[in-house]
Write a protein that holds these residues in place. Structure first.
Motif, short mmCIF file in Angstrom:
data_model
loop_
_atom_site.label_atom_id
_atom_site.label_comp_id
_atom_site.label_asym_id
_atom_site.label_seq_id
_atom_site.Cartn_x
_atom_site.Cartn_y
_atom_site.Cartn_z
N VAL A 63 0.81 -1.22 0.00
CA VAL A 63 0.00 0.00 0.00
C VAL A 63 0.84 1.27 0.00
N LYS A 64 2.13 1.11 0.17
CA LYS A 64 3.01 2.28 0.21
C LYS A 64 2.89 3.06 -1.09
N ASP A 65 2.89 4.36 -1.01
CA ASP A 65 2.78 5.29 -2.14
C ASP A 65 1.35 5.41 -2.65
N ARG A 66 0.41 4.62 -2.12
CA ARG A 66 -1.00 4.77 -2.49
C ARG A 66 -1.86 5.19 -1.31
N PHE A 67 -1.49 4.72 -0.11
CA PHE A 67 -2.26 5.01 1.09
C PHE A 67 -1.48 5.99 1.97
N THR A 68 -2.21 6.85 2.68
CA THR A 68 -1.59 7.79 3.61
C THR A 68 -2.34 7.77 4.93
N ILE A 69 -1.61 7.57 6.01
CA ILE A 69 -2.19 7.60 7.34
C ILE A 69 -1.91 8.96 7.96
N SER A 70 -2.89 9.49 8.68
CA SER A 70 -2.72 10.79 9.33
C SER A 70 -3.59 10.81 10.58
N ARG A 71 -3.45 11.84 11.38
CA ARG A 71 -4.24 11.91 12.61
C ARG A 71 -4.58 13.35 12.93
N ASP A 72 -5.68 13.49 13.65
CA ASP A 72 -6.09 14.78 14.18
C ASP A 72 -6.30 14.57 15.68
N TYR A 79 -6.89 8.85 10.27
CA TYR A 79 -7.45 8.68 8.93
C TYR A 79 -6.55 7.78 8.09
N LEU A 80 -7.17 7.11 7.14
CA LEU A 80 -6.42 6.37 6.12
C LEU A 80 -6.97 6.81 4.77
N THR A 81 -6.18 7.59 4.06
CA THR A 81 -6.56 8.04 2.73
C THR A 81 -6.01 7.05 1.71
N MET A 82 -6.91 6.49 0.92
CA MET A 82 -6.53 5.43 -0.01
C MET A 82 -6.76 5.91 -1.44
N ASN A 83 -5.70 5.98 -2.21
CA ASN A 83 -5.75 6.41 -3.60
C ASN A 83 -5.40 5.26 -4.53
N ASN A 84 -5.79 5.42 -5.79
CA ASN A 84 -5.48 4.41 -6.80
C ASN A 84 -5.85 3.01 -6.31
N LEU A 85 -7.07 2.88 -5.84
CA LEU A 85 -7.52 1.60 -5.28
C LEU A 85 -7.58 0.52 -6.34
N LYS A 86 -7.27 -0.69 -5.90
CA LYS A 86 -7.25 -1.86 -6.77
C LYS A 86 -8.24 -2.89 -6.25
N PRO A 87 -8.72 -3.77 -7.12
CA PRO A 87 -9.64 -4.81 -6.65
C PRO A 87 -9.08 -5.62 -5.48
N GLU A 88 -7.78 -5.81 -5.45
CA GLU A 88 -7.18 -6.59 -4.36
C GLU A 88 -7.16 -5.83 -3.03
N ASP A 89 -7.56 -4.57 -3.03
CA ASP A 89 -7.72 -3.82 -1.78
C ASP A 89 -9.06 -4.10 -1.11
N THR A 90 -9.92 -4.84 -1.78
CA THR A 90 -11.23 -5.17 -1.22
C THR A 90 -11.05 -5.97 0.07
N ALA A 91 -11.64 -5.47 1.16
CA ALA A 91 -11.48 -6.10 2.47
C ALA A 91 -12.31 -5.33 3.48
N VAL A 92 -12.42 -5.90 4.68
CA VAL A 92 -12.90 -5.14 5.83
C VAL A 92 -11.69 -4.50 6.48
#
Length: 127
Positions: A63-72, A79-92
């Motif tokens: 997930v590196k370079d596609r997902f970003t974790i941040s906090r407030d 938060y988990l911001t997920m970009n360029n999602l792929k079918p294999e990212d399907t999950a709970v």
């Protein structure tokens, strides 16, 4: 600490989602907050973590370079911001109060022993 995830949904491949993990208590009581995911028939896998001590972040290579974790911290939310999602990212997707972040992203899937988990939020990525 009680954790509640939200923000999941159905998205097309290449799309984006932002997940939230809201904590009822102070998330700063834990060493960090980790994001995990579990697909049907698979073990739960840690994918990202943010340290409460210095805000440093770690990611699993998938997930590196596609997902970003941040906090407030004012909102006790991670938060988990997920970009360029792929079918294999399907999950709970789950968040948890964790110890050292390196454990989250390097341990074999399923090999976690944390006390505080959220209920999960479903992410489905269509091709």
């Amino acid at each position: 600490v009680q954790l509640v995830e939200s923000g999941g949904g159905l998205v097309q491949a290449g799309g984006s989602l932002r997940l939230s993990c809201a904590a009822s208590g102070s998330i700063l009581d834990a060493d960090g907050i980790g994001w995990f995911r579990q697909s049907p028939g698979q073990e739960r896998e840690g994918i990202s973590c943010i340290s409460n001590s210095d805000g440093s972040t770690l990611y699993r290579p998938s997930v590196k370079d596609r997902f970003t974790i941040s906090r407030d911290n004012t909102k006790n939310t991670v938060y988990l911001t997920m970009n360029n999602l792929k079918p294999e990212d399907t999950a709970v997707y789950y968040c948890a109060a964790v110890g050292p972040c390196i454990i989250v992203v390097t341990h074999a899937p399923g090999m976690y022993n944390y006390d505080h988990w959220g209920q999960g939020t479903q992410v489905a990525v269509s091709s």
